[in-house]
Design an enzyme around this catalytic site. Structure first.
Site, PDB file in Angstrom:
ATOM      1  N   CYS A 123       2.419   2.422  10.077  1.00 33.91           N
ATOM      2  CA  CYS A 123       3.224   2.925  11.538  1.00 33.91           C
ATOM      3  C   CYS A 123       3.364   4.348  11.296  1.00 33.91           C
ATOM      4  O   CYS A 123       3.121   5.074  12.291  1.00 33.91           O
ATOM      5  CB  CYS A 123       4.241   2.042  11.478  1.00 33.91           C
TER       6      CYS A 123
ATOM      7  N   ASN B 100      10.240   6.350  15.234  1.00 34.00           N
ATOM      8  CA  ASN B 100       9.481   6.217  14.007  1.00 34.00           C
ATOM      9  C   ASN B 100       9.472   7.604  13.551  1.00 34.00           C
ATOM     10  O   ASN B 100       9.592   7.999  12.372  1.00 34.00           O
ATOM     11  CB  ASN B 100       8.086   5.718  14.410  1.00 34.00           C
TER      12      ASN B 100
ATOM     13  N   LYS C 171       5.592  -0.436   0.183  1.00 33.38           N
ATOM     14  CA  LYS C 171       6.768  -0.872   0.287  1.00 33.38           C
ATOM     15  C   LYS C 171       7.102  -2.123  -0.589  1.00 33.38           C
ATOM     16  O   LYS C 171       6.132  -2.991  -0.482  1.00 33.38           O
ATOM     17  CB  LYS C 171       7.646  -0.956   1.361  1.00 33.38           C
TER      18      LYS C 171
HETATM   19  C1  UDX Z   1       8.551   1.228  10.032  1.00 34.42           C
HETATM   20  C2  UDX Z   1       9.704   1.293  10.922  1.00 34.42           C
HETATM   21  O1  UDX Z   1      10.977   1.030  10.072  1.00 34.42           O
HETATM   22  C3  UDX Z   1       9.798   0.208  11.909  1.00 34.42           C
HETATM   23  O2  UDX Z   1      11.059   0.312  12.741  1.00 34.42           O
HETATM   24  C4  UDX Z   1       8.630   0.532  12.969  1.00 34.42           C
HETATM   25  O3  UDX Z   1       8.490  -0.739  13.889  1.00 34.42           O
HETATM   26  C5  UDX Z   1       7.347   0.194  12.094  1.00 34.42           C
HETATM   27  O4  UDX Z   1       7.223   1.130  11.065  1.00 34.42           O
HETATM   28  P1  UDX Z   1       7.551  -0.364   8.114  1.00 34.42           P
HETATM   29  O5  UDX Z   1       6.473   0.855   8.127  1.00 34.42           O
HETATM   30  O6  UDX Z   1       7.277  -1.631   8.001  1.00 34.42           O
HETATM   31  O7  UDX Z   1       8.664  -0.069   9.344  1.00 34.42           O
HETATM   32  O8  UDX Z   1       8.404   0.026   6.800  1.00 34.42           O
HETATM   33  P2  UDX Z   1       9.740   0.783   6.628  1.00 34.42           P
HETATM   34  O9  UDX Z   1      10.618  -0.145   5.969  1.00 34.42           O
HETATM   35  O10 UDX Z   1      10.453   1.566   7.816  1.00 34.42           O
HETATM   36  O11 UDX Z   1       9.142   2.005   5.278  1.00 34.42           O
HETATM   37  C6  UDX Z   1       8.372   2.614   5.717  1.00 34.42           C
HETATM   38  C7  UDX Z   1       8.110   3.507   4.324  1.00 34.42           C
HETATM   39  O12 UDX Z   1       9.231   4.509   4.323  1.00 34.42           O
HETATM   40  C8  UDX Z   1       7.750   2.872   3.263  1.00 34.42           C
HETATM   41  O13 UDX Z   1       6.768   3.400   2.419  1.00 34.42           O
HETATM   42  C9  UDX Z   1       9.232   2.984   2.449  1.00 34.42           C
HETATM   43  O14 UDX Z   1       8.746   2.928   0.967  1.00 34.42           O
HETATM   44  C10 UDX Z   1       9.323   4.645   2.903  1.00 34.42           C
HETATM   45  N1  UDX Z   1      10.807   4.845   2.727  1.00 34.42           N
HETATM   46  C11 UDX Z   1      11.662   3.967   3.577  1.00 34.42           C
HETATM   47  C12 UDX Z   1      11.442   5.775   2.071  1.00 34.42           C
HETATM   48  O15 UDX Z   1      10.613   6.391   1.302  1.00 34.42           O
HETATM   49  N2  UDX Z   1      12.598   6.275   1.963  1.00 34.42           N
HETATM   50  C13 UDX Z   1      13.605   5.298   2.770  1.00 34.42           C
HETATM   51  O16 UDX Z   1      14.951   5.683   2.554  1.00 34.42           O
HETATM   52  C14 UDX Z   1      13.081   4.190   3.561  1.00 34.42           C
END
Ligand code: UDX
Length: 470
Positions: free
Chosen positions: A277, A225, A337
């Site tokens: 997370c 993470n 997201k």
């Molecule tokens: C994350 C991890 O991906 C996952 O493996 C872990 O178990 C839990 O935390 P999650 O928090 O559900 O999952 O969402 P994720 O899809 O990872 O996005 C996290 C944040 O990053 C969101 O706010 C998203 O908008 C942002 N993000 C994601 C970006 O700003 N840029 C990116 O390229 C990808």
């Protein structure tokens, strides 16, 4: 014939674990202490939105492979493997609050009438598995030592694609200092490792299994993470430089991502990361490092850059609008997201609160968010057009796919001003400007070309292949 499994805690992680393990053939009992959530689960639904989860719960109940209870003793007597899926929210000092884990551990010890493998699924501070074993031994005394084994099995579930991520993971990590417990845990995951998923379509590759030590598995979770969050903050740092030099971050990250050592995912620059997370796990890892007298500068930098993105958007709006006091701002998207209604540490909500704090009037629309108790001054509107009506500026804050199909000319006509701040670099600047807007992105360097390789945007893994229900 499956294993007898108990899952303690039926929240974002536990309900997915329970439903998916039942789906692949195990006999699962989920424990939920909250009466309303328990009733919802027993009715065949999850107490929150997660694509595909309701169907799996309904199917598991119907096939009598899944049931939910608040009776801890019943759950322990009906299982040989117990997954601990209770929350570890951030504590006041940045460390994870393990109150719930302690409570469950004591309850397990008090109801341990035959051998169990205890699997920690929640993200727990490094060393929690070791501590959990010691606490149970302390309660049961030396005779209790042979009545359980501890395994760390970190979750890598993304909200909005958690069912797919569980059934079709990139890898399964099992950490234990006890070979017997390690093998039993591997048996539970056998159908997933071999990708024998009922109702699944298409042949998939087998899933790699990493079997390691207890503490190592706990670190894999935090390090994964932390790296993903750092990757995003790295893209955002480069995006800020792109704005200075006139480069386009979407092209830069496309060029970077074609290097297989880098990969293109989690390089989407913009408003940055939120959710329950990344921030929590980075904070816990930084706190752990500090406990050993080490300053994790890269991790601190990832947090600092991410926080600065939210302030950057507000500062940019001030620059373009010349004043925020009295300004009317429309925010499209509030969830942290797309494909979720989760507002925890949402960057969009943070920007809305900052704007309101500076005297702006904020109207917002989000396809799934129907209430924002923490920021009561936000006017929630039923659609994008009404949220934009009379606005001086629009901020695209959450990259919901449906925003790409909003009629831009109608949006523009409904406004008082003409600023379109695409804080997720989701839109084609040409189309936005043809509709009469001034387009501003993050790191687009004044680009007048569509965002490149948008396909890298995070989609639910294997989203094209559903999981059928038996
Ligand atoms: C994350 C991890 O991906 C996952 O493996 C872990 O178990 C839990 O935390 P999650 O928090 O559900 O999952 O969402 P994720 O899809 O990872 O996005 C996290 C944040 O990053 C969101 O706010 C998203 O908008 C942002 N993000 C994601 C970006 O700003 N840029 C990116 O390229 C990808």
């Amino acid at each position: 014939m499956g294993e007898r499994v108990a899952v303690i805690g039926s929240g974002y992680v536990g309900s997915v674990v329970a439903a998916c393990l039942a789906h692949v053939g195990h006999d699962v009992v989920g424990v939920e202490s909250n009466p309303e959530k328990l009733a919802t689960l027993r009715s065949g639904a999850a107490p929150f939105h997660e694509p595909g989860l309701d169907n799996l719960i309904t199917s598991g109940l119907a096939h009598r492979k899944l049931r939910f209870t608040d009776d801890f003793c019943d759950a322990m007597d009906s299982s040989d493997v117990v997954f601990v899926c209770v929350g570890t929210p951030p504590g006041p000092d940045g460390d994870a609050d393990t109150t719930a884990i302690r409570g469950v551990t004591v309850a397990i010890a008090q109801n341990l009438r035959h051998y169990h493998v205890i699997i920690t699924k929640s993200t727990v501070p490094i060393g929690t598995g070791f501590w959990l074993g010691s606490l149970i031994e302390d309660i049961l005394g030396p005779a209790g030592r042979d009545r359980f084994g501890v395994v760390s099995n970190p979750e890598f579930l993304r909200e909005g694609s958690a069912v797919q991520d569980f059934l079709h993971p990139d890898r399964v990590v099992l950490g234990s200092d006890d070979p017997k417990a390690q093998e039993i845990a591997a048996t539970v995951y056998r159908p997933i490792l071999e990708q024998r998923i009922p109702g699944d379509i298409g042949k998939r590759d087998v899933v790699p299994l990493l079997q390691t030590k207890l503490t190592t598995a706990e670190m894999v979770k935090y390090a994964s993470n932390a790296f993903l969050a750092t990757k995003i903050s790295f893209a955002n740092e480069i995006a800020r430089l792109c704005d200075f030099v006139g480069a386009d971050i979407t092209e830069v990250t496309a060029g970077m991502g074609l290097d297989t050592r880098i990969g293109g995912r989690f390089l989407d620059a913009g408003l940055g990361w939120g959710g329950s997370c990344f921030g929590k796990d980075l904070s816990a890892l930084i706190t752990t490092a500090n406990e050993y007298g080490y300053r994790p500068r890269i991790l601190e930098g990832a947090v600092s850059v991410n926080e600065s993105q939210r302030k950057y958007v507000v500062d940019q709006l001030l620059g373009h609008l010349k004043t925020l006091r009295g300004a009317k701002v429309c925010i499209l998207g509030l969830a942290f997201k797309p494909h979720t209604d989760d507002l925890r540490d949402s960057p969009a909500l943070d920007v809305a609160a900052r704007l309101i704090g500076k005297g702006a009037f904020v109207a917002a629309y989000d396809p799934m968010v129907t209430a924002v108790p923490d920021v009561p001054d936000i006017r929630l509107m039923p659609d994008a057009i009404r949220a934009a009506t009379g606005a001086d500026a629009i901020v695209l804050a959450t990259d919901w796919p449906q925003f790409l199909t909003v009629r831009l000319t109608e949006l523009r006509r409904s406004m008082r001003g003409d600023l379109f701040f695409d804080s997720r670099n989701n839109f084609d600047p040409i189309l936005v400007e043809q509709a009469g807007f001034r387009y501003v992105g993050i790191g687009r360097g004044g680009a007048t070309t569509p965002p490149r390789v948008i396909a890298h945007r995070e989609q639910p893994r294997n989203a094209d292949q559903g999981v059928g229900v038996r």
